[in-house]
Design an enzyme around this catalytic site. Structure first.
Site, PDB file in Angstrom:
ATOM      1  CE1 TYR A  52      -4.281   0.402  -0.505  1.00 49.58           C
ATOM      2  CE2 TYR A  52      -4.338  -1.597   0.822  1.00 49.58           C
ATOM      3  CZ  TYR A  52      -4.956  -0.717  -0.056  1.00 49.58           C
ATOM      4  OH  TYR A  52      -6.222  -0.942  -0.485  1.00 49.58           O
ATOM      5  CD  GLU A  54      -4.642   4.664   0.667  1.00 48.92           C
ATOM      6  OE1 GLU A  54      -4.206   4.263   1.767  1.00 48.92           O
ATOM      7  OE2 GLU A  54      -5.841   4.655   0.351  1.00 48.92           O
ATOM      8  CG  ASP A 198      -8.392  10.485 -23.907  1.00 48.41           C
ATOM      9  OD1 ASP A 198      -7.430   9.706 -24.092  1.00 48.41           O
ATOM     10  OD2 ASP A 198      -9.472  10.118 -23.438  1.00 48.41           O
ATOM     11  CB  THR A 224      -4.677   3.785 -21.779  1.00 45.10           C
ATOM     12  OG1 THR A 224      -4.864   3.887 -23.182  1.00 45.10           O
ATOM     13  CG2 THR A 224      -5.958   4.165 -21.067  1.00 45.10           C
ATOM     14  CE  LYS A 227      -7.377   2.178 -25.455  1.00 46.45           C
ATOM     15  NZ  LYS A 227      -7.424   2.941 -24.208  1.00 46.45           N
ATOM     16  NE  ARG A 233      -6.581  -4.100 -19.612  1.00 43.90           N
ATOM     17  CZ  ARG A 233      -7.375  -3.815 -20.636  1.00 43.90           C
ATOM     18  NH1 ARG A 233      -8.328  -2.924 -20.497  1.00 43.90           N
ATOM     19  NH2 ARG A 233      -7.229  -4.422 -21.783  1.00 43.90           N
TER      20      ARG A 233
END
Ligand code: DSN
Length: 415
Positions: A52, A54, A198, A224, A227, A233
């Site tokens: 974790y 954060e 984008d 992203t 692609k 991903r």
């Protein structure tokens, strides 16, 4: 009880193996999919996901983040180097969450967004009614020119002057031509709007300097990594330095909890690979292969949307060319081992579940090693089957042509 969980485990493994086999025995023309390297897969599935973290490097809510900090810092540096931009946030889990964070950072609920109509190649998060973006913001659309099916900058400018949005969105999921980001900047400047590019689809082409780069024009860029970039991903936000603090806050704690350090490391690996000269060669082939398909269809009189392609993808009007809806065409192709997606076309009268066309992309099969000759052959297979969808002999022959290509190029590859 134990027996049951054993058999569930077997079932799960069996489905995994079946999916693996499917990927290795079909021709994948889905424009948004790709096959990352073994190293990207290694980091993406690694023990780094156990942590974790954060917060951001140097200011975390958990102890034990010293190496995760270094990994995230390295990933940020590589993203900035690759895209020659001054700020990067590498935590977004997806393109949708990246866009959500941008809206959260720059807009208030009810503010106006101007974006491309979803039918004409936009994305759900660019303001679709069924999406958070269409729920929380007032969305106005521009469209492609109905005759050329190209972006019409004069028309976009006119709409922008009327609507006066706070944010203009450019960059698309199903538009096959180049984008003039400088013109978008001018349009945004006239009304003091933010410009979001984008580039989820074209990020790999942009990184390889083979597609217009929005860096000098957009306030914020989202993309992203899975692609054309051929990474894990996930997503990244690039922004002007002065917007960085706002974007960071909007990603965490605004929109996400803990980042996934495994995927962040896999993004670093992806950027390292994209900085190599071979990556540019790969992207050149991606462009050539998509063009080879588009040229074939056009020669046969098939309606290719926007008149062709300058990217990794093309859209075919199956309704007007073959009297098949996009759904019917995509299903017929799946039966012979060619995988693509049905796609709405500009001004489509069909429902999104039916559509009038299909979208074909070259990144995945280019990674598998197929070249222009094979892409032309695949276009021919598609054309023949869509022309004669009920001919059993042709179906059988097409299936075996697909099998030959699959065998020749990638079935035996371990990866
Ligand atoms: N679903 C993606 C695509 O296929 O283009 C966009 O997020």
């Amino acid at each position: 009880m134990e027996k049951k969980s054993n058999s569930a485990e077997k079932i799960l493994l069996n489905y995994y193996q079946k999916e693996r086999k499917r990927q290795k025995s079909t021709l994948n023309l889905i424009a948004s999919e790709n096959y990352p390297s073994k190293k990207v897969l290694f980091y993406g599935g690694s023990l780094l996901m156990n942590k974790y973290a954060e917060g951001y490097p140097g200011s975390r809510y958990y102890q034990g983040c010293q190496y995760i900090d270094k990994i995230e810092e390295l990933t940020i540096d590589l993203a900035k180097k690759l895209f020659k931009f001054e700020y990067a946030n590498v935590q977004p889990h997806s393109g949708s969450q990246a866009n959500q964070a941008v809206y959260l950072a720059l807009l208030k609920p009810g503010d106006k967004i101007l974006s491309l109509n979803l039918l004409a190649g936009g994305h759900l998060t660019h303001g679709a009614k069924v999406n958070f973006s269409g729920t929380f913001y007032q969305v106005h659309y521009y469209n492609l020119n109905p005759f050329t099916q190209k972006l019409d900058y004069e028309e976009i400018s006119k709409i922008a002057q009327e609507v006066k949005p706070k944010l203009i969105v450019t960059g698309y999921s199903a538009y096959s031509l180049k984008i003039d980001f400088a013109k978008f900047r001018q349009i945004a400047d006239r009304i003091s709007a933010y410009l979001l590019a984008d580039i989820a689809h074209t990020a790999g082409l942009v990184a390889a300097d083979l597609f217009p780069n929005p860096i000098n024009y957009a306030d914020v860029i989202t993309f992203t990594t899975h692609k054309t970039l051929r990474g894990p991903r996930g997503a990244v936000i690039l922004a002007k330095k002065e917007l960085g603090a706002k974007i960071d806050k909007a990603v965490f704690p605004g929109n996400q909890g803990g980042p996934n350090p495994a995927i962040i490391a896999a993004k670093a690996q992806c950027f390292l690979e994209a900085l190599q000269p071979e990556f540019r060669e790969y992207q050149k082939k991606v462009l050539k292969n998509a063009k080879a398909m588009a040229d074939y269809f056009q020669k046969k009189g098939v309606k290719v949307i926007s008149g062709g392609t300058e990217t990794h993808l093309l859209l075919i009007d199956t309704k007007n060319s073959y009297n098949l809806t996009g759904k019917e065409a995509a299903e017929k192709l799946e039966k012979i081992g060619v995988i693509c997606n049905k796609n709405m076309l500009p001004y489509d009268s069909e429902k999104p579940w039916i559509t009038s066309g299909i979208r074909l992309g070259s990144p995945a099969l280019t990674t598998r090693g197929l070249g222009e000759k094979e892409f032309k052959e695949i276009a021919q297979i598609i054309h023949n089957i869509l022309q004669n969808p009920s001919d059993p002999k042709l179906k059988k022959a097409s299936k075996s042509k697909v099998e030959i290509l699959v065998k020749k190029f990638f079935q035996s590859q371990k990866h």
